[in-house]
Design a protein around this motif. Structure first.
Motif, PDB file in Angstrom:
ATOM      1  N   PRO A 235       0.803  -1.230   0.000  1.00 49.35           N
ATOM      2  CA  PRO A 235       0.000   0.000   0.000  1.00 49.35           C
ATOM      3  C   PRO A 235       0.838   1.283   0.000  1.00 49.35           C
ATOM      4  N   THR A 236       1.747   1.379  -0.949  1.00 46.91           N
ATOM      5  CA  THR A 236       2.589   2.569  -1.095  1.00 46.91           C
ATOM      6  C   THR A 236       1.725   3.782  -1.447  1.00 46.91           C
ATOM      7  N   LEU A 237       2.075   4.930  -0.902  1.00 49.45           N
ATOM      8  CA  LEU A 237       1.294   6.142  -1.139  1.00 49.45           C
ATOM      9  C   LEU A 237       1.902   6.985  -2.264  1.00 49.45           C
ATOM     10  N   ASP A 238       1.133   7.932  -2.729  1.00 46.48           N
ATOM     11  CA  ASP A 238       1.558   8.846  -3.789  1.00 46.48           C
ATOM     12  C   ASP A 238       2.482   9.887  -3.169  1.00 46.48           C
ATOM     13  N   TYR A 239       3.718   9.511  -2.909  1.00 42.28           N
ATOM     14  CA  TYR A 239       4.610  10.286  -2.066  1.00 42.28           C
ATOM     15  C   TYR A 239       5.137  11.565  -2.730  1.00 42.28           C
ATOM     16  N   LEU A 240       4.924  11.738  -4.025  1.00 44.79           N
ATOM     17  CA  LEU A 240       5.270  12.995  -4.682  1.00 44.79           C
ATOM     18  C   LEU A 240       4.032  13.828  -4.997  1.00 44.79           C
ATOM     19  N   ASN A 241       2.874  13.350  -4.565  1.00 42.72           N
ATOM     20  CA  ASN A 241       1.614  14.072  -4.741  1.00 42.72           C
ATOM     21  C   ASN A 241       1.421  14.486  -6.200  1.00 42.72           C
ATOM     22  N   LYS A 242       1.603  13.519  -7.102  1.00 40.95           N
ATOM     23  CA  LYS A 242       1.526  13.829  -8.524  1.00 40.95           C
ATOM     24  C   LYS A 242       0.373  13.102  -9.223  1.00 40.95           C
ATOM     25  N   GLY A 243      -0.545  12.590  -8.432  1.00 39.13           N
ATOM     26  CA  GLY A 243      -1.715  11.960  -9.027  1.00 39.13           C
ATOM     27  C   GLY A 243      -1.698  10.457  -9.040  1.00 39.13           C
ATOM     28  N   GLY A 244      -0.733   9.850  -8.368  1.00 39.56           N
ATOM     29  CA  GLY A 244      -0.711   8.396  -8.273  1.00 39.56           C
ATOM     30  C   GLY A 244       0.534   7.790  -8.885  1.00 39.56           C
ATOM     31  N   LEU A 245       0.869   6.586  -8.433  1.00 40.16           N
ATOM     32  CA  LEU A 245       2.029   5.854  -8.943  1.00 40.16           C
ATOM     33  C   LEU A 245       1.592   4.897 -10.046  1.00 40.16           C
ATOM     34  N   LYS A 246       2.432   4.754 -11.053  1.00 43.53           N
ATOM     35  CA  LYS A 246       2.039   4.014 -12.251  1.00 43.53           C
ATOM     36  C   LYS A 246       2.912   2.799 -12.506  1.00 43.53           C
ATOM     37  N   LEU A 247       2.310   1.842 -13.163  1.00 38.50           N
ATOM     38  CA  LEU A 247       2.968   0.683 -13.749  1.00 38.50           C
ATOM     39  C   LEU A 247       2.125   0.306 -14.965  1.00 38.50           C
ATOM     40  N   ALA A 248       2.563  -0.671 -15.723  1.00 36.10           N
ATOM     41  CA  ALA A 248       1.818  -1.020 -16.936  1.00 36.10           C
ATOM     42  C   ALA A 248       1.780  -2.530 -17.096  1.00 36.10           C
ATOM     43  N   VAL A 249       0.779  -3.004 -17.856  1.00 35.58           N
ATOM     44  CA  VAL A 249       0.635  -4.436 -18.130  1.00 35.58           C
ATOM     45  C   VAL A 249       0.419  -4.633 -19.628  1.00 35.58           C
ATOM     46  N   SER A 250       0.765  -5.824 -20.076  1.00 36.34           N
ATOM     47  CA  SER A 250       0.446  -6.204 -21.446  1.00 36.34           C
ATOM     48  C   SER A 250       0.293  -7.722 -21.503  1.00 36.34           C
ATOM     49  N   LEU A 251      -0.413  -8.192 -22.512  1.00 38.64           N
ATOM     50  CA  LEU A 251      -0.606  -9.623 -22.704  1.00 38.64           C
ATOM     51  C   LEU A 251      -0.194  -9.966 -24.128  1.00 38.64           C
ATOM     52  N   ASP A 252       0.710 -10.915 -24.232  1.00 34.73           N
ATOM     53  CA  ASP A 252       1.150 -11.413 -25.545  1.00 34.73           C
ATOM     54  C   ASP A 252       1.662 -10.283 -26.427  1.00 34.73           C
ATOM     55  N   ASP A 253       2.375  -9.348 -25.795  1.00 37.85           N
ATOM     56  CA  ASP A 253       3.000  -8.239 -26.522  1.00 37.85           C
ATOM     57  C   ASP A 253       2.007  -7.385 -27.288  1.00 37.85           C
ATOM     58  N   LYS A 254       0.776  -7.373 -26.813  1.00 41.21           N
ATOM     59  CA  LYS A 254      -0.195  -6.444 -27.378  1.00 41.21           C
ATOM     60  C   LYS A 254       0.036  -5.070 -26.756  1.00 41.21           C
TER      61      LYS A 254
END
Length: 956
Positions: free
Chosen positions: A862-881
């Motif tokens: 439960p890491t917080l948005d510690y730079l107050n920039k609108g949230g922390l991001k990551l990304a997902v993909s399936l089968d290189d789509k």
């Protein structure tokens, strides 16, 4: 603590010097102690057959150095039984002495430096740095001396206590009754040894929320929070190489309760501050005692200024860090609005008081402004304080840091600090009873803080000190130099800590117990657990929880039984009690849950579980009594008196309250009921068909059928199995209250495809037909994690591939998380970038038996948005789509309360699987912060449980 020997000269090439440092750090885990019990030529005899070396401290050195030198000779006696003489006169040492002193303060040390006998180049002018070195022919007629020299008072004190720890005296010898290692002789190897300069300047603990446990103990043993009590606290902090204290404050006043408190702290060299809501060295309770009017700067500024002035006048020259700012009375918000202009005025006036009383510019007095709770809103809306003030950033009271410096901002003169919590009173619930802190989470969050430049001051709220011994050690050790303990070192750190408390024989096993029980306790704080927490019917969750804890109890009991008698008190309080008490609490709530469910189902076992709840509740009280009366001859009476059972809202109950139980009246005649794994439905019933979950060859499950009695008389049962490929653990038997049988498949006998087998249970005049669906889809195309019952679950650390870019990306943090280990994005440097297929990623091979749309659920710390920039991001993909960007603070159904209660944030999205078969799921690193614990892909309805479904089977 990892020790760096001074092994190279400044005259050597820089590249070689850097290489030596790297090699030193790399090999530090295996580095030998500078203390040995075997004499060799050139080794300094601290204690030999001839006796103990005399210890010399110059008369003009600091009182604290003299005090700690006395501790040192007593430590030598604890280990060897021989008490060294301690001399403080002006005479030249003779024999082979130990010389202790501070640069610029000790005539003995300064004489050695002036005559070129003592090399102080590595410590001179540095903060809290020491050198331990053997010196040949330091004085005429003296062949050899052991010199412990510090760059300043605390440097000398840390050097003394460092030798004490190396010879076998734990910093926890008093607070946890850890016995000293025994040795007849002690020798110091030649060379120079140091722990270098601490990377975090101020490193401390906050005694807080101290009633009823610590307050009861201190009252009984010392008459309260007075200098007799604090003497033990100061010594502990310094032995742990900390330097800073926020004293107990609820109903207490450090300066006012006992004036000797502050004198003693200054003598020892412990820096005193006050908590985040106690400005200008005034304890909260002092306003109740002496304040005039309202705690309101709009209405009562004159009286408040006079009150604060008294705090600074009383502080005098004592080394302190002064808290500035203001919150409402009782640690509440000062106003409903964000009163930026008012608080700026308050800070300005407070700094004028500091300057006026001290007679020097206010910036010469260390100050801290705590951005705690709503005060951070002031900062976010533009409020600033002078550059020399340390900005103390805070976590959310649950170990998740709320704000960090922006790496793009200029470095502030006063720097940044962190206020962290191991203990808290407030929502969603208090957590005060027992240690629930994983050092892996502390490492992850404080490493984040250090990498973002918050390195001026680290303060941790430790509640009653006990039972937080292990994480306190870690916090202060890590604060000394965060660069020397990597995530990969956390297990080794725990093993080494265990060795220091219990010697080497069981250190690996004890480390495993420490890491595992804190992992289990951090899944959900004990105060938040209830009968409803764990699923009784799905994935055997509740029973697995109880079994896991009870296995820990068995392991801990075996170690306890095998330990030498002198270690048992320490082991009981550091390991065995928290393991047993935590296991008992979890089993108590599971038993209460079974009692309630069985009552609804009319089971004969209902009343047995009602009695079991009573037994477990009484056991909790018995364990507490044992801690208070039997442990260490009653030394720790009151220390485990914190209530922890029966919470109904955020505040603690006045007393432990047993969960409500139900008892039912049973008819005499037996009556059979059937319950199946995965359902609360019971049979026989006309409204539903009894059906087990689907079995498949890759996951090779076994599922249970529970045959239970609804009457008092026992009955016999038998099972008719119509399928040769089905295997049943028992085909007949007798049921008193209930009996569990298991069904599995012999996959060598079953035809391919989807089939439904049937077994029939007969008993007490009833018959229930149970359908057993299977899916025998064995294929050479199945790779990776295989779908079962509409889901694929994967522990984050079990990736198929970890693709990094320039050595950066996702990194393993062992043991972090609720069920496995975690993967952190860019943990060792601030990275905030966009997303492309050039980013690092984790790949997971999966095989689905379903196609079409599926729900993806990522379980993140439960890491917080510690730079107050609108949230922390990551990304997902399936089968290189196409890559799909996710924001962990937007793409979640969880609010903050749910995240901290569950100790996980669920991030959800949808994926198009296309056709059933083999796929590759990728999780892309975008920026520093997200910590991935687990992946759950849902292709249909999945049974609910607290921890989520267990990890799926993996092929190849």
């Amino acid at each position: 603590m990892r020790r760096l020997p001074f092994s190279f000269s400044a005259k050597k090439p820089v590249l070689l010097g850097l290489l030596l440092v790297v090699l030193n750090i790399a090999s530090v885990g295996a580095q030998e102690s500078f203390v040995t019990t075997v004499p060799k030529k050139a080794f300094f005899p601290l204690v030999s057959e001839a006796g103990a070396a005399t210890v010399y401290v110059a008369q003009n050195d600091y009182k604290g150095v003299h005090r700690v030198a006395q501790d040192f000779v007593e430590d030598v006696e604890r280990v060897t039984g021989k008490l060294p003489a301690l001399k403080t006169g002006p005479e030249i040492p003779d024999g082979k002495p130990v010389i202790i002193g501070t640069l610029g303060k000790s005539t003995l040390i300064d004489d050695l430096v002036d005559r070129g006998k003592l090399d102080i180049s590595e410590i001179e002018g540095k903060w809290e740095t020491f050198s331990i070195q053997t010196v040949e022919r330091p004085f005429p007629g003296v062949d050899q001396a052991l010199v412990i020299v510090g760059s300043d008072k605390r440097g000398t004190i840390f050097g003394i206590y460092d030798v004490s720890e190396e010879i076998g005296v734990s910093p926890w010898y008093y607070w946890a009754d850890v016995p000293a290692d025994k040795a007849k002789e002690l020798y110091i190897k030649p060379g120079k040894f140091s722990d270098d300069t601490p990377k975090v300047k101020y490193r401390g603990i906050f005694i807080n929320d101290e009633a009823p446990a610590l307050s009861g103990w201190a009252g009984e043993n010392f008459g309260g929070f007075n200098s007799k009590f604090y003497e033990h606290v100061f010594e502990l902090i310094l032995r742990l190489k900390g330097n800073y204290l926020w004293p107990a404050m609820w109903g207490r006043a450090f300066y006012d309760n006992d004036p000797i408190n502050a004198e003693l702290a200054d003598e020892y060299g412990v820096v005193i501050g006050t908590s985040h809501h106690e400005p200008l060295m005034r304890a909260h309770d002092e306003w109740r005692r002496y304040g005039k009017g309202a705690w309101d700067y709009n209405k009562n500024p004159k009286n408040l200024r006079e009150f604060w002035r008294g705090g600074i006048e009383r502080m005098g020259d004592n080394e302190s860090v002064v808290t500035i700012g203001m919150r409402g009375d009782g640690d509440e918000p000062m106003s409903e609005d964000t009163a930026v202009e008012l608080l700026e005025t308050i800070v300005k006036d407070q700094r004028e008081i500091i300057a006026d009383v001290t007679g020097k510019p206010s910036e010469e007095t260390p100050q801290v402004w705590a951005l705690y709770k709503e005060v951070q809103d002031y900062y976010d809306q533009g409020m600033r304080v002078p550059d020399d003030v340390t900005l103390l950033l805070a976590d959310d009271n649950w170990g998740n840091i709320r704000k960090l410096p922006n790496p793009k901002d200029e470095r502030r003169e006063g720097g940044y600090g962190i206020y962290y919590h191991y203990d808290y009173v407030g929502g969603p619930r208090n957590y005060k009873w027992i240690n629930t802190t994983q050092i892996s989470r502390v490492w992850e969050q404080m490493n984040l803080a250090y990498r973002y430049g918050a390195d001026e001051l680290w303060m941790v709220n430790v509640g009653d000190i006990k039972p937080m011994e292990f994480p306190i050690s870690f916090f202060l050790d890590y604060a000394w130099d965060p660069e020397k303990i990597s995530a990969d070192d956390l297990k080794d750190y725990t093993v080494e800590w265990s060795k220091k408390q219990f010697n080497e024989q069981f250190s690996e096993e004890i480390a495993g117990l420490l890491l595992t029980y804190t992992k289990y306790n951090s899944r959900r704080k004990p105060e938040l657990i209830g009968p409803e927490t764990y699923s009784l019917t799905n994935f055997n969750e509740a029973e697995r929880i109880v079994e896991d804890y009870n296995n820990l109890v068995d392991r801990a009991e075996k170690v306890y039984a095998a330990l030498e008698e002198e270690y048992k008190d320490a082991f009981y309080q550091l390991v065995l009690f928290p393991v047993k008490a935590s296991a008992n609490l979890n089993e108590l709530y599971v038993a209460a849950a079974k009692n309630r469910l069985y009552s609804q189902q009319g089971r004969a076992a209902t009343n047995r579980y009602a009695e079991r709840v009573k037994v477990l509740f009484e056991k909790d009280a018995a364990l507490t009594k044992e801690f208070h009366t039997d442990l260490a001859d009653g030394k720790w009476n009151h220390m485990m008196s914190q209530t922890h059972i029966g919470y109904t809202y955020w505040q603690q109950p006045e007393q432990n309250n047993m969960p409500e139980v139900e008892e039912i009246h049973l008819p005499k005649k037996a009556k059979m009921g059937i319950a199946l794994e995965g359902s609360e439905q019971t049979f026989p019933t006309a409204s539903a068909t009894a059906t087990l979950p689907v079995l498949d060859p890759y996951n090779d499950q076994s599922y249970y059928i529970e045959i239970f009695n609804k009457g008092k008389e026992p009955f016999n049962f038998n099972i008719r199995n119509r399928n040769k490929w089905l295997e049943v653990s028992e085909v007949k038997g007798t049921v008193d209250d209930q009996s569990r049988i298991y069904v599995k498949v012999n996959w060598d006998k079953v035809p391919k495809g989807k089939k439904t087998g049937t077994i029939t249970v007969h008993g007490a005049g009833e018959s229930v037909e149970v359908e057993v669906p299977i899916n025998n889809f064995r294929t050479g195309e199945a790779t990776g994690f295989v779908e079962r019952n509409n889901y694929i679950a994967i522990e984050a650390a079990n990736f198929s591939e970890n693709v990094q870019k320039n050595g950066r990306g996702w990194e393993l943090i062992p043991n972090l998380g609720r069920t496995g280990s975690a993967m952190a994005a860019y943990p060792n440097e601030p990275v905030h970038k966009g997303i492309s297929k050039e980013n690092p990623y984790l790949a997971y091979n999966i095989f689905t038996t379903s196609g079409g749309e599926a729900d993806l659920e990522l379980l993140l710390s439960p890491t917080l948005d510690y730079l107050n920039k609108g949230g922390l991001k990551l990304a997902v993909s399936l089968d290189d789509k196409q890559l799909q960007m996710l924001n962990m603070h937007e793409n979640t159904p969880d609010d903050w309360s749910a995240s901290v209660s569950n100790n996980v944030t669920r991030v959800v999205t949808k994926l198009d699987l296309g056709k059933p078969g083999a796929h590759t799921l990728k999780i892309w690193a975008v920026e520093t912060g997200p910590v991935l614990q687990k992946i759950i892909l849902k292709t249909g309805e999945v049974k609910e449980s607290y921890l989520g479904p267990p990890e799926s089977a993996k092929t190849n």
